[in-house]
Design a protein around this motif. Structure first.
Motif, short mmCIF file in Angstrom:
data_model
loop_
_atom_site.label_atom_id
_atom_site.label_comp_id
_atom_site.label_asym_id
_atom_site.label_seq_id
_atom_site.Cartn_x
_atom_site.Cartn_y
_atom_site.Cartn_z
N HIS A 76 12.66 -10.07 5.88
CA HIS A 76 11.59 -9.39 5.14
C HIS A 76 12.16 -8.19 4.38
CE1 HIS A 76 7.83 -7.70 3.98
NE2 HIS A 76 7.19 -8.74 4.51
N PRO A 77 11.96 -8.12 3.08
CA PRO A 77 12.55 -7.03 2.29
C PRO A 77 11.98 -5.65 2.60
CG PRO A 77 11.09 -8.37 0.94
CD PRO A 77 11.21 -9.07 2.27
N ALA A 78 10.83 -5.56 3.22
CA ALA A 78 10.23 -4.25 3.51
C ALA A 78 10.74 -3.65 4.82
CB ALA A 78 8.71 -4.36 3.55
N VAL A 79 11.49 -4.41 5.59
CA VAL A 79 12.01 -3.91 6.86
C VAL A 79 13.33 -3.19 6.59
CG1 VAL A 79 12.82 -4.52 9.16
CG2 VAL A 79 10.89 -5.74 8.17
N THR A 80 13.35 -1.91 6.95
CA THR A 80 14.52 -1.07 6.68
C THR A 80 15.60 -1.26 7.73
OG1 THR A 80 13.03 0.56 5.69
CG2 THR A 80 15.26 1.30 6.21
N ASN A 81 15.23 -1.14 9.00
CA ASN A 81 16.19 -1.26 10.10
C ASN A 81 15.63 -2.16 11.18
OD1 ASN A 81 18.27 0.72 9.26
ND2 ASN A 81 16.59 2.18 9.48
N ILE A 82 16.54 -2.86 11.83
CA ILE A 82 16.19 -3.74 12.94
C ILE A 82 16.80 -3.13 14.20
CG2 ILE A 82 16.42 -6.06 13.90
CD1 ILE A 82 14.91 -5.96 11.24
N CYS B 66 0.82 -1.23 0.00
CA CYS B 66 0.00 0.00 0.00
C CYS B 66 0.84 1.27 0.00
CB CYS B 66 -0.92 0.01 1.22
SG CYS B 66 -2.21 -1.23 1.14
N ALA B 67 2.06 1.17 0.53
CA ALA B 67 2.94 2.33 0.60
C ALA B 67 4.33 1.90 0.12
CB ALA B 67 3.01 2.85 2.03
N PRO B 68 4.55 1.92 -1.19
CA PRO B 68 5.81 1.40 -1.75
C PRO B 68 7.06 2.11 -1.23
CG PRO B 68 4.20 1.79 -3.49
CD PRO B 68 3.62 2.35 -2.23
N ASP B 69 6.93 3.34 -0.77
CA ASP B 69 8.09 4.06 -0.23
C ASP B 69 8.21 3.91 1.29
OD1 ASP B 69 5.79 5.52 0.21
OD2 ASP B 69 6.75 7.45 -0.10
N LEU B 70 7.55 2.94 1.85
CA LEU B 70 7.55 2.68 3.29
C LEU B 70 8.96 2.44 3.80
CD1 LEU B 70 5.87 1.97 5.90
CD2 LEU B 70 6.04 -0.40 5.14
N GLU B 71 9.30 3.11 4.89
CA GLU B 71 10.52 2.83 5.63
C GLU B 71 10.09 2.32 6.99
OE1 GLU B 71 13.60 5.72 5.68
OE2 GLU B 71 13.26 6.27 3.60
N LEU B 72 10.31 1.05 7.23
CA LEU B 72 9.82 0.40 8.43
C LEU B 72 10.99 -0.06 9.29
CD1 LEU B 72 7.32 -0.77 9.96
CD2 LEU B 72 7.81 -2.90 8.77
N ASP B 73 11.02 0.42 10.51
CA ASP B 73 11.99 -0.04 11.50
C ASP B 73 11.25 -0.94 12.48
OD1 ASP B 73 13.76 1.67 10.24
OD2 ASP B 73 13.46 3.27 11.68
#
Length: 70
Positions: free
Chosen positions: A46-52, A25-32
């Motif tokens: 998961h490829p959508a997870v930016t930082n852990i 839904c949000a292709p530019d999502l930056e998810l920590d």
């Protein structure tokens, strides 16, 4: 966006489809993701997870009275 799900393996696994939906839904999502240290490798897959952000809450709970929280 920050996801805080640190608990059990089952809870972490059940979050993965929700992360996929958010990314769709949000292709530019930056998810920590704040997650228990021992489960961090799952989040890294998961490829959508930016930082852990691994935390050791279980360790801290077991050792809080001893003063060795390093």
């Amino acid at each position: 966006m920050l996801l805080i799900k640190t608990s059990s393996l089952g809870d972490v696994i059940h979050c993965l489809p929700a992360i996929s939906d958010m990314a769709r839904c949000a292709p530019d999502l930056e998810l920590d993701w704040v997650i228990e240290y021992s489960l961090a490798d799952i989040a890294r897959l998961h490829p959508a997870v930016t930082n852990i952000v691994p935390v050791r809450l279980r360790y801290w709970r077991r050792h809080r009275s001893r003063g060795d929280l390093a």
